[in-house]
Each structure stands twice: as C-alpha cells, then as structure tokens.
Enzyme design. Structure first.
Site, short mmCIF file in Angstrom:
data_model
loop_
_atom_site.label_atom_id
_atom_site.label_comp_id
_atom_site.label_asym_id
_atom_site.label_seq_id
_atom_site.Cartn_x
_atom_site.Cartn_y
_atom_site.Cartn_z
N CYS A 1 28.63 -32.65 1.94
CA CYS A 1 28.50 -31.52 2.86
C CYS A 1 28.68 -31.98 4.30
CB CYS A 1 27.12 -30.87 2.72
SG CYS A 1 26.68 -30.33 1.06
N CYS B 1 22.92 -34.04 1.55
CA CYS B 1 24.19 -33.91 0.81
C CYS B 1 25.32 -34.56 1.61
CB CYS B 1 24.48 -32.43 0.54
SG CYS B 1 26.14 -32.12 -0.12
#
Length: 477
Positions: A90, A87
């Site tokens: 993230c 991700c």
C-alpha cells in the site's frame, strides 16, 4: 487441552488489526507507519481536496460520508484506496503511483478519491472496511454516489498497470490475458513475452472473485498466485541477475520475491547491489523490500530461539540496509520495520522459544518501568498473552493482573477481552471469565466492525468456555 486452546488465543491476539485480515504478500510491486491526516468535516460543501498543487491524484480530506456527498454534487464516482500503516505494498503505491501526473490526469476528472485506513477509528475505518468486506490489502473500490459498490480490484501495481486496472474496472477495456495464457501454455518462453505475461498476470489476479472468509476461495487465490510465482522464479533463474537491473524486471522481483527472507540468493543480490537497483526503482520500494526481508528473518530466528535474530537487526545499522531503515524512519518514526521496533516485537518470542519464562517476566517488568504512564492496554495485553504460555502458576497470576489492567483500560477490543478471558480460565475462574465474555458481547453495537469483532471473539473463547458457537445467519448480507 487447555494449553492448546490458550496458545491459539495467544497466536491470534498478537496479530491485532481490529479484525482478521489477509495481506496479499504477493503484491509488493515497486511502481503487508501512520494514517494520513484526515479531517472530518460537518459541512460537505466546505470539504476540501488534499493538496491540489500536486500533479497526481487529489485525495478528499474529509469523512467517507462527505466524500459520497461531494461525488453527488460533482457528478463523479468515488474511488477508495483501502490500506493500513503496516501494508508495505500500500505504501509503495501511495508513494510511487498516486503522485504521478499521468495518474492524476486520468483519475481526478472521474472520481472523488479517498484513502481509508482500515484501522483508523477517527476515520471510521474499521466499520467501513467491514461493511465492504475488505480482506486483502491494498483493495480499490469504485462506488456510486450512494456508496453502492460498482467494481473492485486488489494488488499493488505500477502506474501504467494502475491506469489499466481502473480502466478495466470502469468497463472501458476488457482482459486479454486469456490470449497471453494460451501462448504461454503453447510453450512461448521468450524473455520479452514472459516478462509481459508476468506483468499482466499481476493485474489479472487482482480481479479474481475472492472471499477472505471462505477458505476454498482463499486456497484458489493462493494457488493461482503460486502458479505465477513459479513462472517468475523460473524466469529469474534463467537470466544472470545483473540482467534484472531494469525497470520492469525490478518490479517483478519486488512483487514475486516480496515475501522472501534474508538468505534468499536473489534477495541478497538486490541488497548487495542496492544502488544499481535503486537507480531503476524507488526509495520506498527498495526500503520496503529490504526491510520486509529482514523482518521475516528476524521473526523466523526469534521463533526458533536463534540468537542470530539480533544480528539481522544490527545489520540495519550499516550499509544499504541502514539507508533503507533511515528512509523508513523518515517516513514513519513508529514503523514496525525499524530495528528498535523489531527488537521490541521479537525479543519476547526469542525468550519464549528458549522457554526462559523468568526472562520474559523480567523483560516486561523492565519495559513497564521504563514506559511508566505511557504503557498502553496493548502493551499489557501482549505481555499477558506471552506469559500465559508459561507452565508456572506464579506467571499465570502475573499475566492475569496484566490482562485485567489491559481490559480496564480498553474493554472494547476483542483481542484484549479474549486474552483476559483466557487468563481467567487459566486461573480457574471460569464464572468470572463467562461474566467478562458476556459483558464484552453486550457492549458491542450493531456496526459491521463490531459484528466482525464478536465473530472473532466467539471463535476464540467458545472452546475456552465450553460454549457452542452460534452459526452465522446466512440470510444476512
């Protein structure tokens, strides 16, 4: 009929994340790899906080249950960052927001902070994320000491946005976005206003009620995100690109163009002026932005049978893109965005698009010979799911052998089990396929993660086995 069903299995099996999850690609905002080193402690009283010498957020270095226990001892709530190694948004938040002193000064007195990698089984990530129905990354939760959810939000944000978001989650502040929306609807379009409108919209979207298992909910979420993206595109088009080289506009570019591929005019401008944009951004944000754009182009070209997918990969070996790849390699030598990983991932799709099934077979045989004992269940599963798309019976027999090898190595994963079932069905061994399906179902526990795995497995295999899929019990929460 069978061919269509098998292709659907192949498609879902190549996206293996433990359970189906939607990544908010709209959320790559500079301030969709390995998990941090989390140690499970038996004695919560002896649990430690991760590297307290750093000025930013202090993250609990222990189990989720120990974090809850510590929060009760200290009279704090628990703040959870749900993330995954793949991700990008993230990663950007973790590298550009969490380490800042002003963020730590705000968060540490209020919370026991913990990061949960949704795929890290040692951390019990799959079960914890399934328990809280995490469907978009990153997701932030505020929990009471007993684990009760008090508030949630999503989206990668800047440091100031992050603090504002948490303050709103705590009820310290309220949204005033309706005022910004009214001004926009009334026709206000000044540069400063539109810029602030878009920054506020990012936070606003992060508070939407969202159920990733409900298509209507996801459609509404995507539609609202597309609305803001349209505003952003108009804003970018209204200004010389050189005027976008400032901290706020770079954040907007990273966010609203975060899913664009190579060839997009603004993406190309950012790459060509890498140093200038880097001066007002960060290495992690620029690296993720450039490599994600490359990844998208590699994927599209490979799926189309376009040999230019190799050119996109080779471009990562020179100029600013090499700097982006080097930064990512230093961060995570196993990252899926590195040139060697991109070639490994997408060369099979290129051969599939060319319908070069013998090439697919030879490619995997060569890889398995090179890897030897390092060949994993996932490697065999991926190869089997790819070769199953061939129309040649000889390829199906080879694919069945690989699928069985994967299942023998790991019979607990829905992706591997469903590929084995599909290979058996293709080989007209339906009774054996039903036996394997029953064996897989029986081996699952009552955990939230296993219940989700069963749901996905049944979605895939019920049509292959001509079974009626049980409707979920709506009374269960």
């Amino acid at each position: 009929m069978k061919k269509q069903s098998l292709n659907s299995v192949v498609g879902v099996s190549t996206f293996h994340v433990g359970f189906a999850i939607t990544v908010a690609s709209l959320t790559l905002l500079a301030a969709c790899s390995n998990a941090p080193d989390e140690t499970n402690l038996d004695d919560s009283a002896n649990a430690e906080i991760e590297d307290t010498t750093k000025p930013g957020m202090e993250f609990f270095d222990g189990s989720f249950e120990d974090a809850l226990a510590l929060s009760g001892q200290e009279g704090k709530m628990v703040f959870v960052d749900f993330w995954a190694t793949w991700c990008g948004p993230c990663i950007v938040v973790q590298e550009t927001v969490f380490p800042l002193q002003e963020v730590g000064d705000y968060m540490n007195p209020k919370f026991v902070n913990i990061k949960i990698d949704i795929e890290d089984e040692d951390q019990n990530g799959p079960d914890i994320s399934a328990r809280y129905k995490i469907g978009i990354l990153p997701t932030y939760l505020i929990l009471d000491t007993d684990g009760t959810e008090l508030a949630r939000s999503i989206s990668a944000v800047s440091p100031s946005q992050f603090i504002a978001m948490v303050s709103r989650m705590l009820g310290e502040t309220e949204s005033s976005f309706h005022e910004m929306q009214a001004r926009y609807d009334a026709g206000e379009r000044s540069t400063d206003f539109v810029r602030q409108y878009l920054m506020d919209a990012i936070v606003e979207l992060g508070f939407r009620e969202l159920d990733s298992t409900d298509e209507d909910s996801m459609q509404a979420f995507r539609a609202e995100g597309a609305k803001y993206t349209g505003v952003a595109n108009e804003y970018f088009a209204s200004r010389p690109y050189s005027d976008l080289i400032n901290e706020t506009d770079v954040r907007l570019v990273m966010h609203f163009r975060g899913s664009a591929d190579r060839g997009d005019e603004l993406v190309e401008y950012v790459i060509e002026n890498y140093d200038e944009f880097l001066a007002v951004s960060s290495d992690s944000a620029m690296s993720q932005f450039a490599l994600k754009a490359t990844q998208g182009s590699v994927a599209d070209a490979a799926r189309a049978g376009d040999a230019r997918f190799v050119e996109y990969i080779e471009a990562l070996e020179t100029g600013p893109l090499k700097r982006a790849a080097d930064h990512e390699r230093n961060r995570d030598p196993r990252s899926r965005l590195l040139p060697e990983s991109l070639r490994m991932s997408w060369e099979p799709d290129f051969l599939v698009a060319k319908e070069d099934w013998e090439g697919v077979y030879e490619l995997y045989i060569g890889r398995f010979e090179d890897w030897g004992d390092r060949t994993s269940a996932w490697n065999y599963q991926w190869a089997a799911s790819t070769l199953l798309q061939s129309d040649e019976p000889d390829h199906h027999r080879v694919a069945l052998g690989w699928a069985k090898q994967a299942y023998d190595m790991n019979n607990k994963d829905w992706s591997i089990a469903s590929t084995y079932v599909s290979a058996l069905v293709t080989a007209e061994k339906t009774d054996e396929a039903r036996r394997i399906a029953s064996e897989f179902r029986s081996a699952l526990s009552d955990s939230a993660a296993d219940k989700r795995s069963l749901e996905i497995f049944d979605d895939i295999t019920s049509s292959l086995l001509d079974e009626e899929k049980d409707e979920p019990d709506q009374t269960q929460q």
